[in-house]
Scaffold this motif. Sequence first.
Motif, PDB file in Angstrom:
ATOM      1  N   VAL A 372       1.075  -1.284   0.063  1.00 58.03           N
ATOM      2  CA  VAL A 372       0.072   0.094   0.066  1.00 58.03           C
ATOM      3  C   VAL A 372       0.918   1.144   0.047  1.00 58.03           C
ATOM      4  O   VAL A 372       1.635   1.379   0.835  1.00 58.03           O
ATOM      5  N   MET A 373       0.536   1.965  -1.115  1.00 58.50           N
ATOM      6  CA  MET A 373       1.613   3.422  -1.044  1.00 58.50           C
ATOM      7  C   MET A 373       0.763   4.581  -0.306  1.00 58.50           C
ATOM      8  O   MET A 373      -0.478   4.742  -0.392  1.00 58.50           O
ATOM      9  N   CYS A 374       1.411   5.134   0.673  1.00 57.65           N
ATOM     10  CA  CYS A 374       1.072   6.251   1.731  1.00 57.65           C
ATOM     11  C   CYS A 374       1.561   7.412   1.340  1.00 57.65           C
ATOM     12  O   CYS A 374       2.590   7.544   1.178  1.00 57.65           O
ATOM     13  N   GLY A 375       0.639   8.440   1.288  1.00 57.47           N
ATOM     14  CA  GLY A 375       0.869  10.018   1.019  1.00 57.47           C
ATOM     15  C   GLY A 375       0.869  10.915   2.245  1.00 57.47           C
ATOM     16  O   GLY A 375       1.715  10.947   3.309  1.00 57.47           O
ATOM     17  N   SER A 376      -0.697  11.309   2.383  1.00 55.39           N
ATOM     18  CA  SER A 376      -0.876  11.891   3.652  1.00 55.39           C
ATOM     19  C   SER A 376      -0.899  11.282   4.935  1.00 55.39           C
ATOM     20  O   SER A 376      -0.365  11.879   5.969  1.00 55.39           O
ATOM     21  N   LEU A 377      -0.842   9.923   4.936  1.00 52.56           N
ATOM     22  CA  LEU A 377      -0.565   9.076   6.292  1.00 52.56           C
ATOM     23  C   LEU A 377       0.974   9.318   6.908  1.00 52.56           C
ATOM     24  O   LEU A 377       0.942   9.328   7.947  1.00 52.56           O
ATOM     25  N   LEU A 378       1.875   9.626   5.788  1.00 52.78           N
ATOM     26  CA  LEU A 378       3.170   9.752   6.489  1.00 52.78           C
ATOM     27  C   LEU A 378       3.708  11.047   6.173  1.00 52.78           C
ATOM     28  O   LEU A 378       4.754  11.565   6.724  1.00 52.78           O
ATOM     29  N   ALA A 379       2.859  12.114   5.673  1.00 58.51           N
ATOM     30  CA  ALA A 379       3.288  13.549   5.514  1.00 58.51           C
ATOM     31  C   ALA A 379       3.610  14.092   6.896  1.00 58.51           C
ATOM     32  O   ALA A 379       4.214  15.254   6.834  1.00 58.51           O
ATOM     33  N   GLY A 380       2.688  13.841   7.785  1.00 53.59           N
ATOM     34  CA  GLY A 380       2.857  14.492   9.131  1.00 53.59           C
ATOM     35  C   GLY A 380       3.973  13.979   9.941  1.00 53.59           C
ATOM     36  O   GLY A 380       3.895  14.255  11.410  1.00 53.59           O
ATOM     37  N   THR A 381       4.845  12.956   9.730  1.00 50.27           N
ATOM     38  CA  THR A 381       5.476  12.344  10.430  1.00 50.27           C
ATOM     39  C   THR A 381       7.047  13.145  10.651  1.00 50.27           C
ATOM     40  O   THR A 381       7.349  13.873   9.829  1.00 50.27           O
ATOM     41  N   THR A 382       7.867  12.960  11.540  1.00 52.88           N
ATOM     42  CA  THR A 382       8.984  13.595  11.661  1.00 52.88           C
ATOM     43  C   THR A 382       9.923  13.302  10.532  1.00 52.88           C
ATOM     44  O   THR A 382      10.890  14.355  10.176  1.00 52.88           O
ATOM     45  N   GLU A 383      10.042  12.231   9.763  1.00 53.47           N
ATOM     46  CA  GLU A 383      11.091  11.907   9.019  1.00 53.47           C
ATOM     47  C   GLU A 383      10.742  12.637   7.247  1.00 53.47           C
ATOM     48  O   GLU A 383      11.504  12.526   6.403  1.00 53.47           O
ATOM     49  N   SER A 384       9.573  13.077   7.307  1.00 48.27           N
ATOM     50  CA  SER A 384       8.785  13.661   6.037  1.00 48.27           C
ATOM     51  C   SER A 384       9.807  15.037   5.823  1.00 48.27           C
ATOM     52  O   SER A 384      10.032  15.659   6.821  1.00 48.27           O
ATOM     53  N   PRO A 385       9.930  15.274   4.755  1.00 45.58           N
ATOM     54  CA  PRO A 385      10.550  16.687   4.319  1.00 45.58           C
ATOM     55  C   PRO A 385       9.739  17.703   4.720  1.00 45.58           C
ATOM     56  O   PRO A 385       8.472  17.564   4.757  1.00 45.58           O
ATOM     57  N   GLY A 386      10.466  18.945   5.052  1.00 45.81           N
ATOM     58  CA  GLY A 386       9.638  20.276   5.609  1.00 45.81           C
ATOM     59  C   GLY A 386       9.909  20.269   6.771  1.00 45.81           C
ATOM     60  O   GLY A 386       9.908  19.526   7.820  1.00 45.81           O
ATOM     61  N   ASP A 387       9.414  21.511   7.297  1.00 43.45           N
ATOM     62  CA  ASP A 387       9.481  21.928   8.897  1.00 43.45           C
ATOM     63  C   ASP A 387       8.155  22.117   9.279  1.00 43.45           C
ATOM     64  O   ASP A 387       7.216  22.296   8.600  1.00 43.45           O
TER      65      ASP A 387
END
Length: 474
Positions: A372-387
């Motif tokens: 399963v490919m996840c986008g929004s589910l992982l976007a809020g994690t510490t490891e995702s790009p951005g501050d």
Amino acid sequence: MSVDGLDAETIFNTPCLGYDYEDLIALPGHATNSIEDVDLTSFFSRNIKLRTPIVASPMDTVCEGRMATCLALLGGIGVIHCNCDADSQAAEVLSVKRYMNGFIMDPHVLSVTNTVEDVDSIRRTRDVSTVMITEHGVMGSRLLGIVTARDVDFIEDRTTTLQEVMTPKSRMVCGHEPISLSEAQKKLQISKKGKLPIVNDAGELVAVVSRGDVKKSRGYPHASTDPNNQLLVAAACLPRPEEFQRVGQLVEAGADALVLDASHGDSVEQIEFLKRVKSEFPSLEVVCGNVVTPRQAKPLLDAGADALRVGMGTSSLFSRHEACAVGRPQASAVYHVARYAAEQYGIPIIADGAVASSQHIAMALTLGASSVMCGSLLAGTTESPGDAFFHDGRRLKVYRGMGLADALMQQGGAQDKHIIGAQPTAKSVRSAASCAVVDRGSAVSLIPYLMDGVKRDIRRLGVGSTWQLHDDLY
């Protein structure tokens, strides 16, 4: 019709009906396994196996090197986005491949005539403080010694040559080829050293084994790794002729799979690009898509696709117009394409989109998806790009579609991947959106939590593995 409820074939072959994940609920079965015994091992592509069926979406607010490294350590895989120049993307791939190693085939090497300043330069640019010293300063040359941080930390004159500060080979513990990785790691542990150089009969340096890599392997026993114990990583690429040079750079950096990134996969451009990639890089796994029907999938599978991304019009960042006009309810798309690809070609599919919880992941696997490919589910994690930023007392992170003007213009006006050849004008970016997602903490905590929920649901179905789940489905 089954004894109670409907079987999958009856549900999904009803004319003029399509289903999303929320429209379906699976009937429980007799549980014979404990939650801990449920095996979620499945395939990401034809030859790449995952212990955790989670894939990070190739979006610039979701997956770069840090996220891909984290997912691979946890048994999944990340797809490095291509909203950047090829050199930057290759560097992200290389950072994942270098995080953990079996045999290090390209360690940092200097000669006895180099100075402490050269070691300082390597430490600043590569964050590596151990350097092998060889006769000519290259791999394949006769090993003379080793320099570590302990050797140079208190040297005041940084122009001092390494011959004066190195630990000579006579005081080192070395492995001699031929030697297996397990034998080398065992010898390293017995010696209580940080590095084990591997030399041939002529005393020439051929590889290095690191104590840090052994500790990482023990700490993450389910990590997704290649035969050399390096982490698996995939990279995205737009299926255009002018992007083909990027493929070569990604392969050189060590990418294990290439994901052709287009919202509509059934196109002449993608098929021709796939054939060219398979011709020049036959061992490279190529994931194609996106598709939602067997008719779309067939040309890609015939051309040599190693996996398919399934999903169109279901992403949380698609506009209402595009989602309603073109696409297919995700549950129906996953079932039909997964069954066709498995029965006719033996190829796995990746459910891409409409995933917001562990229940959605479990349903996707139940309907035939291998991962399963996840986008929004992982976007809020510490490891995702951005501050992260705060709004109304909540910690948030930006999440945006790759067709958005911000994303398109980030690297000097990159073209819209959804509309081949289009410039990032107001018309070409209407299908994307930007939003903020709530901070979810680290993926190191989130992924095991999600997988625990998936295992509970799979167990309730009365099966003990994804293989058994798919066998029972068809």
